[in-house]
Design an enzyme around this catalytic site. Sequence first.
Site, PDB file in Angstrom:
ATOM      1  N   HIS A  45       0.687  -1.370   0.162  1.00 38.04           N
ATOM      2  CA  HIS A  45      -0.023   0.038   0.046  1.00 38.04           C
ATOM      3  C   HIS A  45       0.829   1.337   0.031  1.00 38.04           C
ATOM      4  O   HIS A  45       0.737   2.245  -0.866  1.00 38.04           O
ATOM      5  CB  HIS A  45      -0.951  -0.064   1.177  1.00 38.04           C
ATOM      6  CG  HIS A  45      -1.963   1.243   1.400  1.00 38.04           C
ATOM      7  ND1 HIS A  45      -3.043   1.254   0.806  1.00 38.04           N
ATOM      8  CD2 HIS A  45      -1.511   2.461   1.849  1.00 38.04           C
ATOM      9  CE1 HIS A  45      -3.512   2.574   1.137  1.00 38.04           C
ATOM     10  NE2 HIS A  45      -2.577   3.289   1.627  1.00 38.04           N
TER      11      HIS A  45
ATOM     12  N   LYS B 210       2.715   6.071  -7.133  1.00 38.23           N
ATOM     13  CA  LYS B 210       1.872   6.742  -7.995  1.00 38.23           C
ATOM     14  C   LYS B 210       2.063   8.129  -8.083  1.00 38.23           C
ATOM     15  O   LYS B 210       1.780   8.874  -9.114  1.00 38.23           O
ATOM     16  CB  LYS B 210       0.428   6.440  -7.365  1.00 38.23           C
ATOM     17  CG  LYS B 210      -0.799   6.540  -8.200  1.00 38.23           C
ATOM     18  CD  LYS B 210      -2.112   5.837  -7.710  1.00 38.23           C
ATOM     19  CE  LYS B 210      -2.223   6.539  -5.977  1.00 38.23           C
ATOM     20  NZ  LYS B 210      -3.750   6.682  -5.727  1.00 38.23           N
TER      21      LYS B 210
END
Lengths: 405, 397
Positions: A269, A276
Amino acid sequence: MLKYQRFQCLRSHISSNWRNLTNTLFKASVTIGKPRYVDAQGNDTLQPATLEQVKAFASRKPSPVTLKRLFEFGSNPSPKKLLTAAQLLHRELPCRLARRVIQLASLPYGLSDMPSVKIVKEMYERSFLDMTQFPKPMDEEEELLFTELIRKIRQRHDNVVKLIAKGILELKRHCGKGTEDISIHDFLDRFYMSRIGIRFLISQHIAMHEPREGYVGVINARCRPADVAEDAANVAKSIAYRHYGDSPDIQLLGNISLSFPYIEGHLHHMFFELLKNSLRATIEYHRDSDVFPPVKIIIADGQEDVTVKISDEGGGIPRSAMNRIWTYMFTTVDIPPERVLEATDGSGYKGPDTDPIAGLGYGLPLSRLYARYFGGELSVMSMEGYGTDAYLHICKLGDKEESLV
Amino acid sequence: MRWQRLLLWRFSRPFSQQASTTDYLTVHDNAVARYAKKEPRKNTINQLIQFGKHINEQKLIQSARFVHQELPVRLAHRIIDLRSLPYYVVCGPIKRIYDVYVEAFESVRNFRKIQDSADEKEFTVLLKHLVDESANVVELLAHGLRLALLKASEREHLDLDSFVDQMLMSRIGRRMIAEQHVMLHESRPGFVGVINTNCSPRECLDIAYQECSRICFRQYGVTVPVQIRGSVSTIPYIPYHLHYILLELLKNAMRAVVEKHFFRSRTQKDLLLSKDSLPCIEVLLTQGPKQVTIRISDQGGGIPLDILPNVFRYGFSTVNRLREEQQQQEGGGEWDLLVQRQSVDGPMAGLGFGLPLSKLYAQYFGGSLQLVSMDGYGTDVYVHLDRTGDVLEGVEI
């Protein structure tokens, strides 16, 4: 009233098979009592008995565990170990759920009265009751039932993050207070941290029933940051290709072969969020050029700590924005509350402890909570006009206690 | 009997109620209180440049008057701070600082009203003298702090960090306004007083690196290579401040790299060169609309976790234990002595003041200094400097 209910449960338990029993129990928990009722003044509130119970559990001191203890305990899970683990959870979870119930009832600015927050509050109350009405598991069968119960509870709470996000948007529309307010931000930090802990403990216990090679529950015994980073990088890059048609390279440097026991899902995560951000920043900053500078991941192995540095040349974060990167902002676009539940984060992680968390601009603050959960840290340094460095510090010895709030 | 009573009186009351050796206390007590009530007047770099750009006699008199009013205010605040310390802290070196400050306060305050050029020139001479007098205050502070911590360990938990922060921050400011006035008499191209209107961070970096390299070579027989990337435009800044910061950071980086990659033997002189070449220190210069960033990254193994929480505290040195012992024997390592000579602020290495003081210099005009350690790999330090020149001095009250 409660003692009689427990006796009834035990009686039916002794005489039927476990599948029937599951159904019976859950029907029982629905009919035994609604946690809430409307009192004489017309307020929607908890039954006094339940409230007392909640307070009692909430005032008990929670017992934090360390990754190391969980890991050592969970290796080679025998039915006896599973039973002990279940009993410990049976003692611990109501305590943590109760604290959330109390917290959700006393939020600032009337946040507790927002419709979505009320839904979450009732969820926690329901789960608390389910846990406390379930008798302490004493054998293998009961332990299986208990595991089923916590699985259902986890599923029930899947959408909590989105619901709370919705609740905060409702509050914003109601009185203008938002996540930039320190007491709301504080609530979110503590609430989500607690949620990470509860979900992890539940997932860990469930996963011990489904042993995988090289794993202890959801803890990968030989978790290699390089591998997790590569997976996260691939997903992030494919998203970049989808949106922008192109993507910078992601380079892995440093100690590639490093491995230590850690919760893979959490690591994934965090890497995914940071990568990102880095990819998006790089693409947008260099949108007029042919070549994108690569995003670099450096893995450093220390004596107690592992540090992973993710560096991009995406132009950096302006100084004025630096103090806002840790707030739970819902991106720069104003999402209407009705649309919140649809949002997805697309992280593609398919482990047994997947948490369908929304991509609502929660990436950085939540990642930091994951890092801090077992005593690590996430810090971000920006060089305006050049790029950003994110540093993820993880304690590799596993001897730090869970962060409890 | 009187001296015995005096002795008893001295040792039983808090410092603020005792007579100082110079006996100023009763006379100037009210004066200190009066000045301490006033707020310091802060300037931005641009304001200082604006004022000093076209200097003439009238402006020099104006400047002198400003310093005449301002210095005692800032000194008074510090004197009050010193007085509120526990007695056992204000012995020895810290007492000396107190006396220096009181004397400075008095001599500036009591200087006659500045009416003309002659007054102004005499005042400038006084300022120069005061700047010289207080050159060793940092050293005194360091020693005094060490003594105080030793004494305190029996009594209570003593945290003097914020006190030292204020002392040093204020000192940066006072020296700046004093030196600024003195240097307004000089005319150097591109300079307004001590401010270089076109200070090139790259040039400062080159100079600091040269110095550090020389010292490193003399100490260890090797230099650590540096790779400088990026470029930034010039900024209005005080070169000495930037030089201090860069020198300290490069010094730390070089020492870390060398100590990680050298084998230790008994004496410092027998350090053997390892087979691998030394990994270079990477320096990156970048800028945004409002700030310039300098990132100094080394691969010196990072800062040990037990020391890390204390890097910005005063009195904790990152000099490792072996060297500390050697320093005690040899009376200070050659490395540190050489570095000492470069700096007006006195000895810094081994006293644990260099890094926190660098941070104060960075913060003084609205910048910052941040450090991230990657255990087992190296350390990254980020220096942010404001390039607008419109940030007020960080004078703490």
